[in-house]
Design a protein around this motif. Sequence first.
Motif, PDB file in Angstrom:
ATOM      1  N   LEU A   1       0.813  -1.217   0.000  1.00 37.54           N
ATOM      2  CA  LEU A   1       0.000   0.000   0.000  1.00 37.54           C
ATOM      3  C   LEU A   1       0.849   1.272   0.000  1.00 37.54           C
ATOM      4  O   LEU A   1       0.642   2.166  -0.840  1.00 37.54           O
ATOM      5  CB  LEU A   1      -0.930   0.001   1.210  1.00 37.54           C
ATOM      6  N   VAL A   2       1.782   1.376   0.924  1.00 37.22           N
ATOM      7  CA  VAL A   2       2.553   2.613   1.037  1.00 37.22           C
ATOM      8  C   VAL A   2       3.362   2.902  -0.222  1.00 37.22           C
ATOM      9  O   VAL A   2       3.368   4.046  -0.706  1.00 37.22           O
ATOM     10  CB  VAL A   2       3.445   2.592   2.296  1.00 37.22           C
ATOM     11  N   PRO A   3       4.065   1.930  -0.819  1.00 32.55           N
ATOM     12  CA  PRO A   3       4.794   2.236  -2.057  1.00 32.55           C
ATOM     13  C   PRO A   3       3.887   2.740  -3.182  1.00 32.55           C
ATOM     14  O   PRO A   3       4.253   3.676  -3.908  1.00 32.55           O
ATOM     15  CB  PRO A   3       5.441   0.895  -2.423  1.00 32.55           C
ATOM     16  N   VAL A   4       2.713   2.144  -3.346  1.00 35.59           N
ATOM     17  CA  VAL A   4       1.800   2.609  -4.394  1.00 35.59           C
ATOM     18  C   VAL A   4       1.331   4.030  -4.096  1.00 35.59           C
ATOM     19  O   VAL A   4       1.266   4.884  -4.996  1.00 35.59           O
ATOM     20  CB  VAL A   4       0.596   1.656  -4.541  1.00 35.59           C
ATOM     21  N   VAL A   5       1.009   4.297  -2.848  1.00 40.32           N
ATOM     22  CA  VAL A   5       0.557   5.639  -2.457  1.00 40.32           C
ATOM     23  C   VAL A   5       1.635   6.678  -2.766  1.00 40.32           C
ATOM     24  O   VAL A   5       1.343   7.756  -3.296  1.00 40.32           O
ATOM     25  CB  VAL A   5       0.192   5.668  -0.963  1.00 40.32           C
ATOM     26  N   ARG A   6       2.878   6.368  -2.458  1.00 41.20           N
ATOM     27  CA  ARG A   6       3.968   7.336  -2.674  1.00 41.20           C
ATOM     28  C   ARG A   6       4.250   7.547  -4.164  1.00 41.20           C
ATOM     29  O   ARG A   6       4.506   8.670  -4.603  1.00 41.20           O
ATOM     30  CB  ARG A   6       5.231   6.848  -1.967  1.00 41.20           C
ATOM     31  N   ILE A   7       4.211   6.477  -4.932  1.00 39.34           N
ATOM     32  CA  ILE A   7       4.405   6.638  -6.380  1.00 39.34           C
ATOM     33  C   ILE A   7       3.274   7.469  -6.967  1.00 39.34           C
ATOM     34  O   ILE A   7       3.496   8.331  -7.834  1.00 39.34           O
ATOM     35  CB  ILE A   7       4.481   5.257  -7.069  1.00 39.34           C
ATOM     36  N   ALA A   8       2.057   7.227  -6.502  1.00 39.93           N
ATOM     37  CA  ALA A   8       0.912   7.980  -7.017  1.00 39.93           C
ATOM     38  C   ALA A   8       1.029   9.458  -6.680  1.00 39.93           C
ATOM     39  O   ALA A   8       0.689  10.319  -7.498  1.00 39.93           O
ATOM     40  CB  ALA A   8      -0.378   7.405  -6.443  1.00 39.93           C
ATOM     41  N   ARG A   9       1.518   9.770  -5.480  1.00 35.70           N
ATOM     42  CA  ARG A   9       1.663  11.175  -5.095  1.00 35.70           C
ATOM     43  C   ARG A   9       2.687  11.879  -5.977  1.00 35.70           C
ATOM     44  O   ARG A   9       2.456  12.984  -6.461  1.00 35.70           O
ATOM     45  CB  ARG A   9       2.079  11.275  -3.620  1.00 35.70           C
ATOM     46  N   TRP A  10       3.829  11.207  -6.208  1.00 38.36           N
ATOM     47  CA  TRP A  10       4.821  11.796  -7.099  1.00 38.36           C
ATOM     48  C   TRP A  10       4.267  11.949  -8.512  1.00 38.36           C
ATOM     49  O   TRP A  10       4.413  13.012  -9.140  1.00 38.36           O
ATOM     50  CB  TRP A  10       6.088  10.927  -7.160  1.00 38.36           C
ATOM     51  N   ALA A  11       3.636  10.908  -9.028  1.00 38.67           N
ATOM     52  CA  ALA A  11       3.157  10.934 -10.411  1.00 38.67           C
ATOM     53  C   ALA A  11       2.116  12.024 -10.610  1.00 38.67           C
ATOM     54  O   ALA A  11       2.103  12.711 -11.648  1.00 38.67           O
ATOM     55  CB  ALA A  11       2.581   9.566 -10.794  1.00 38.67           C
ATOM     56  N   ALA A  12       1.229  12.215  -9.617  1.00 40.81           N
ATOM     57  CA  ALA A  12       0.229  13.279  -9.721  1.00 40.81           C
ATOM     58  C   ALA A  12       0.891  14.645  -9.707  1.00 40.81           C
ATOM     59  O   ALA A  12       0.500  15.553 -10.452  1.00 40.81           O
ATOM     60  CB  ALA A  12      -0.772  13.159  -8.578  1.00 40.81           C
TER      61      ALA A  12
ATOM     62  N   LEU B   1      -2.051  -1.403 -13.509  1.00 41.75           N
ATOM     63  CA  LEU B   1      -1.529  -2.402 -12.571  1.00 41.75           C
ATOM     64  C   LEU B   1      -1.346  -1.816 -11.174  1.00 41.75           C
ATOM     65  O   LEU B   1      -1.576  -2.498 -10.168  1.00 41.75           O
ATOM     66  CB  LEU B   1      -0.200  -2.967 -13.086  1.00 41.75           C
ATOM     67  N   LEU B   2      -0.937  -0.563 -11.096  1.00 40.76           N
ATOM     68  CA  LEU B   2      -0.780   0.081  -9.792  1.00 40.76           C
ATOM     69  C   LEU B   2      -2.135   0.257  -9.102  1.00 40.76           C
ATOM     70  O   LEU B   2      -2.255   0.049  -7.891  1.00 40.76           O
ATOM     71  CB  LEU B   2      -0.084   1.433  -9.949  1.00 40.76           C
ATOM     72  N   ILE B   3      -3.142   0.636  -9.866  1.00 39.61           N
ATOM     73  CA  ILE B   3      -4.491   0.759  -9.298  1.00 39.61           C
ATOM     74  C   ILE B   3      -4.984  -0.604  -8.821  1.00 39.61           C
ATOM     75  O   ILE B   3      -5.537  -0.737  -7.729  1.00 39.61           O
ATOM     76  CB  ILE B   3      -5.461   1.369 -10.332  1.00 39.61           C
ATOM     77  N   GLN B   4      -4.748  -1.622  -9.633  1.00 36.46           N
ATOM     78  CA  GLN B   4      -5.140  -2.977  -9.255  1.00 36.46           C
ATOM     79  C   GLN B   4      -4.398  -3.407  -7.990  1.00 36.46           C
ATOM     80  O   GLN B   4      -4.988  -4.012  -7.080  1.00 36.46           O
ATOM     81  CB  GLN B   4      -4.832  -3.927 -10.401  1.00 36.46           C
ATOM     82  N   GLY B   5      -3.108  -3.088  -7.920  1.00 38.08           N
ATOM     83  CA  GLY B   5      -2.325  -3.436  -6.740  1.00 38.08           C
ATOM     84  C   GLY B   5      -2.798  -2.710  -5.504  1.00 38.08           C
ATOM     85  O   GLY B   5      -2.822  -3.280  -4.402  1.00 38.08           O
ATOM     86  N   PHE B   6      -3.196  -1.446  -5.669  1.00 40.80           N
ATOM     87  CA  PHE B   6      -3.713  -0.684  -4.535  1.00 40.80           C
ATOM     88  C   PHE B   6      -5.001  -1.318  -4.016  1.00 40.80           C
ATOM     89  O   PHE B   6      -5.168  -1.508  -2.801  1.00 40.80           O
ATOM     90  CB  PHE B   6      -3.964   0.762  -4.955  1.00 40.80           C
ATOM     91  N   HIS B   7      -5.906  -1.649  -4.922  1.00 41.35           N
ATOM     92  CA  HIS B   7      -7.161  -2.275  -4.497  1.00 41.35           C
ATOM     93  C   HIS B   7      -6.898  -3.639  -3.850  1.00 41.35           C
ATOM     94  O   HIS B   7      -7.566  -4.001  -2.869  1.00 41.35           O
ATOM     95  CB  HIS B   7      -8.101  -2.428  -5.691  1.00 41.35           C
ATOM     96  N   SER B   8      -5.923  -4.373  -4.373  1.00 38.33           N
ATOM     97  CA  SER B   8      -5.566  -5.657  -3.748  1.00 38.33           C
ATOM     98  C   SER B   8      -5.061  -5.427  -2.331  1.00 38.33           C
ATOM     99  O   SER B   8      -5.441  -6.149  -1.389  1.00 38.33           O
ATOM    100  CB  SER B   8      -4.491  -6.372  -4.569  1.00 38.33           C
ATOM    101  N   GLY B   9      -4.191  -4.421  -2.170  1.00 40.62           N
ATOM    102  CA  GLY B   9      -3.661  -4.120  -0.849  1.00 40.62           C
ATOM    103  C   GLY B   9      -4.741  -3.731   0.135  1.00 40.62           C
ATOM    104  O   GLY B   9      -4.722  -4.151   1.302  1.00 40.62           O
ATOM    105  N   VAL B  10      -5.714  -2.938  -0.324  1.00 42.35           N
ATOM    106  CA  VAL B  10      -6.829  -2.543   0.544  1.00 42.35           C
ATOM    107  C   VAL B  10      -7.633  -3.770   0.964  1.00 42.35           C
ATOM    108  O   VAL B  10      -7.954  -3.946   2.147  1.00 42.35           O
ATOM    109  CB  VAL B  10      -7.731  -1.515  -0.173  1.00 42.35           C
TER     110      VAL B  10
END
Length: 279
Positions: A181-192, A222-231
């Motif tokens: 979860l945390v790695p996806v969240v951080r990548i998403a923040r940078w990408a946005a 894939l990142l969105i899918q991974g985030f939902h999997s993590g949740v």
Amino acid sequence: MLHPSLIELAEQAPRCQDLATARGVVVESHQLFRNALAHDVKPEALTSWYSDIITSLLRCPAVSLAGYRIVPSGAVGRGEALPDSPISWLLEKNGSLSAKHPETIFQLFHGTHVPIEKSDLDPRFLLDAAITTHPSQISTLSPHQRQDLLTEALALHPPAIKVSNGLPDRGTVVSIRKNLLVPVVRIARWAAAEAGSSELSTPRRLSAAAQAGVLREPEAALLIQGFHSGVRLQLQRWLDGVYDHEVTAETLPALQRSEFGAASRDLSQIFRAIHSRFS
């Protein structure tokens, strides 16, 4: 459509006049969260609802601070908090953010099993709170600031997972929050930020980054899918009452172990690709 009981609690939260009532709302929100999951309510709807509950409680009469506005950061600020998500915040006064830790907030969550993450004035908390308060501020970030966000995100590259018969090795220590979860969240923040998007939620940030060409469409998907999997996986850990326990892959049911392994492999490949393109 949320059940009327969830809507009623959301309406009650901002009106709490004393801490005992506010704590009762926190406890009841967890009970209703469990009930809703049992009735197959989508996790994203529940995390948004729960984030609104916590935000309302932080600003209700029982907690309010004269002259200050409490600004949630972290998962609550993004509108995607789980019941075990750490609560963090900054205080806004006359347009400036400060890191203070009023005793009333600690009292609000005392005995509720909600973890608290003390905010400070480092860039992570400042950016999260600033964007939550003034979304347009994302466009004012300098290239150096965006690079700092990327460096921080890439430092969270999940460790390589040993594989046995196509599944994560049973002895592998698994942390859904830390390694997924945390790695996806951080990548998403940078990408946005790189895309100049003021979106707050992780999936929306990733979609905006793909639309702007910062991420490739398959990467974002894939990142969105991974985030939902993590949740989903972390919520199951919470339902089982073991969300804060160290766990090995062996203790996860086979389907959960497989889902975690697939998401982790995708995440690791995307991290390498982003590092190659942007670092």
